[in-house]
Enzyme design. Structure first.
Site, PDB file in Angstrom:
ATOM      1  N   THR A 124       4.663  -0.704  -4.744  1.00 64.65           N
ATOM      2  CA  THR A 124       3.295  -1.008  -5.155  1.00 64.65           C
ATOM      3  C   THR A 124       3.321  -2.041  -6.267  1.00 64.65           C
ATOM      4  O   THR A 124       4.023  -1.892  -7.275  1.00 64.65           O
ATOM      5  CB  THR A 124       2.552   0.255  -5.624  1.00 64.65           C
ATOM      6  OG1 THR A 124       1.252  -0.121  -6.099  1.00 64.65           O
ATOM      7  CG2 THR A 124       3.305   0.988  -6.728  1.00 64.65           C
ATOM      8  N   HIS A 135      12.354  14.853  -6.893  1.00 64.12           N
ATOM      9  CA  HIS A 135      13.501  15.403  -7.612  1.00 64.12           C
ATOM     10  C   HIS A 135      14.187  16.535  -6.834  1.00 64.12           C
ATOM     11  O   HIS A 135      15.263  16.990  -7.230  1.00 64.12           O
ATOM     12  CB  HIS A 135      13.048  15.921  -8.984  1.00 64.12           C
ATOM     13  CG  HIS A 135      14.130  15.884 -10.025  1.00 64.12           C
ATOM     14  ND1 HIS A 135      15.412  15.496  -9.766  1.00 64.12           N
ATOM     15  CD2 HIS A 135      14.104  16.216 -11.354  1.00 64.12           C
ATOM     16  CE1 HIS A 135      16.134  15.576 -10.861  1.00 64.12           C
ATOM     17  NE2 HIS A 135      15.363  16.013 -11.841  1.00 64.12           N
TER      18      HIS A 135
END
Length: 590
Positions: free
Chosen positions: A503, A560
């Site tokens: 982005t 994660h």
């Protein structure tokens, strides 16, 4: 013993120079580091300072004559050592005469006796009164530098590794630290003067050492007795070192100042002109004004006679000319512009959505659901690196016009980042992956989802097989996908199958971001605004220097659950290395 003044090296590949003007005449007293002559080469016009203190005994290269680097230009020593002029030994009995007349004129006898006594220690201090501070190597192919500012003055205490002076080269501006502690006893290269690598810049003595350049105060003290006695004969022998130097050459200018010395004010200006060496004419564009400064003043249209120099002895420096030119330009600009600053006030725009309640569009509803699902369905974490974009900044600046002419699209910074990401994902496959229940799917190709702002909302068209495309192909594909996303011309296949997202939040000026990973992907990289700012970088010798660089933050958000922080850091370092290397020139198709 007389000392030879040789022509120093004046730059790489410069082998000779032309003596354009001698600033001193035979018999004149010269202070160490005082401008002695002007030399012109095919690359530079500069002043040559005297490397020692004493009397100019002989000029070997006349004005308008050429000399090789290393050739002897002149000789400087004690007047008694001048072999070419037999009349020179005669002043010695004249100096001894006051010593014999000591009972009759004790004051006049003490004055000449003290002047040589003070001059004798000065050369001793300059030759052996300390350790040499030399100009270190400042990078590959750098052979010389210009002293821009001394951070210490003669007589100051200096600590080891304490910044001593600032030097500028064509590659770096840096501070030179003192290699040892002590007292700065002598400065050999003045501000705005150039020095070769290895040249002696200054000397530092043991703590408590007397500064070497004490001959200059002696000359300043010598004129003091001149106004005190009313008879002119008594002060004349008092400045013994200066009197022979001005009487040896036959030109009439020296007697003229002495006749004007009867009034009190002119009496002070004449000795100052002899001691400093034409510091007063500096304001008229002669004396201490170098050819470079004169040329710069002519280019900028600055009248040297209107300037008050900030250099040593009132010398006009390049900075004085540039400051005067800048002030004149500002004054002219202010005079040209009528007063209309009120037009710069920004006008606040009022949105047509104020006070309304509208239903979510289909794209907005899908986006909100996916973002909530992603944010709450995985353990998201963001790591950030700072990247120096100097290489791609320079490459884009010189290539963007030719690139647009050939490919028909603008060359922005985004294709460099997407290309670096695609290359890095081949090595760090754990980020080019997705979670499928209790399994991890490592995708065989890199399909980049590109966040595009459209009137309908956020869309993620896919740049497929990005690792096999060049920067030019990335630029063309990004432009095409973004345009068709805004126009509504994308197929379902072109907005699906993404394996990693990018982005470009920096297009709106964002400095930092924490993007949300779009499920089922496990990573998204934001490219923030590239901003020029001062940063600490390593100089050519490993020293810390401050430099203006185009810098960018690259935040990476990741899942994660399957990507550890160390893995994310390694991926970011790979992207950073690719961007800072900037090796994309062969991918532009030019």
């Amino acid at each position: 013993m007389a000392n030879d003044v040789t022509l120093p090296a004046l730059g790489e590949s410069v082998t000779e120079g032309t003596v354009t003007r001698w600033l001193k005449a035979v018999g004149d007293q010269v202070a160490a580091d005082e401008p002695l002559l002007e030399v012109s080469t095919d690359k530079v016009d500069t002043e040559i300072p005297s490397p020692f203190e004493g009397t100019l005994l002989e000029i070997l290269i006349d004005e308008d004559e050429d000399a090789q680097v290393g050739a002897v230009l002149a000789r400087i020593g004690d007047p008694s050592e001048q072999g070419s002029a037999p009349a020179e030994p005669e002043p010695e009995p004249a100096q001894e005469a006051p010593a014999d007349e000591a009972p009759a004129e004790p004051a006049a006898a003490e004055t000449p006796a003290e002047a040589p006594a003070e001059e004798a220690p000065a050369p001793a201090a300059s030759s052996g009164g300390g350790r040499d501070v030399t100009l270190p190597a400042l990078g590959e192919s750098v052979t010389e530098g210009t002293v821009t500012r001394w951070l210490k003055a003669v007589g100051d205490e200096v600590e080891a590794d304490e910044p001593l002076l600032e030097v500028s080269t064509d590659k770096v501006d840096t501070e030179i630290p003192s290699p040892f502690a002590g007292v700065l006893t002598e400065i050999l290269v003045a501000e705005d003067e150039e020095a070769e690598v290895g040249a002696v810049l200054a000397r530092i003595g043991e703590p408590g050492s007397a500064p070497a350049p004490q001959a200059a105060p002696a000359q300043e003290e010598a004129p003091a007795p001149a106004p005190e006695p009313e008879p002119d004969s008594a002060p004349t022998p008092a400045p013994a070192p200066a009197a022979p130097s001005s009487q040896t050459p036959p030109p009439p200018p020296p007697p003229a100042p002495r006749q004007e010395a009867a009034p009190a004010a002119p009496a002070q200006s004449a000795p100052q002109a002899e001691a400093v060496g034409a510091s007063a004419p500096a304001s008229t564009g002669s004396g201490y004004v170098t050819p470079i400064v004169r040329k710069l003043a002519a280019e900028k249209g600055v009248d040297l006679s209107s300037l008050a120099g900030t250099g040593v002895g009132g010398r006009i420096r390049k900075e004085d000319v540039l400051s005067a030119a800048e002030a004149a330009a500002k004054a002219a600009k202010a005079a040209e512009q009528p007063a209309a600053p009120a037009a710069e006030k920004p006008e606040a725009k009022v949105s047509e959505l104020r006070g309304q309640t509208v239903k979510m569009s289909r794209i907005r509803k899908i986006t909100s659901e996916k973002m909530m699902e992603s944010l709450h369905g995985m353990a998201q974490l963001t790591s950030v690196v700072e990247v120096d974009c100097s290489k791609i900044w320079a490459l884009r600046a010189k290539s963007k016009d030719a690139f647009q002419d050939k490919h028909g699209v603008k060359l922005t910074f985004l294709p460099f980042f997407t290309r670096a990401v695609a290359v890095a994902l081949q090595e760090h496959a754990f980020l080019n992956a997705s979670v499928d229940g209790a399994s991890i799917v490592y995708h065989p190709s890199v399909n980049l989802s590109l966040a595009v702002d459209t009137p309908k909302g956020l869309m993620l068209p896919t740049l497929k097989d990005a690792e096999h495309k060049t920067v030019a192909e990335h630029a063309a594909a990004i432009t095409d996908l973004a345009q068709r996303a805004r126009d509504g011309g994308l197929s379902s296949d072109e907005i699906s199958g993404g394996t990693f997202s990018v982005t470009n939040t920096g297009s709106g000026g964002t400095l930092h971001d924490t993007p949300i990973v779009p499920s089922p992907q496990v990573g998204i990289l934001a490219t923030c605004a590239i901003i020029k700012r001062p940063v600490v970088v390593k100089g050519p010798n490993g020293e810390d220097v401050i430099s203006i660089r185009p810098m960018v933050y690259l935040p990476l958000s990741y899942d994660h659950r399957i990507v550890d922080g160390a893995d994310a850091a390694r991926f970011l370092q790979t992207v950073r290395a690719l961007i800072e290397a900037g090796d994309f020139a062969d991918e532009l198709g030019l």
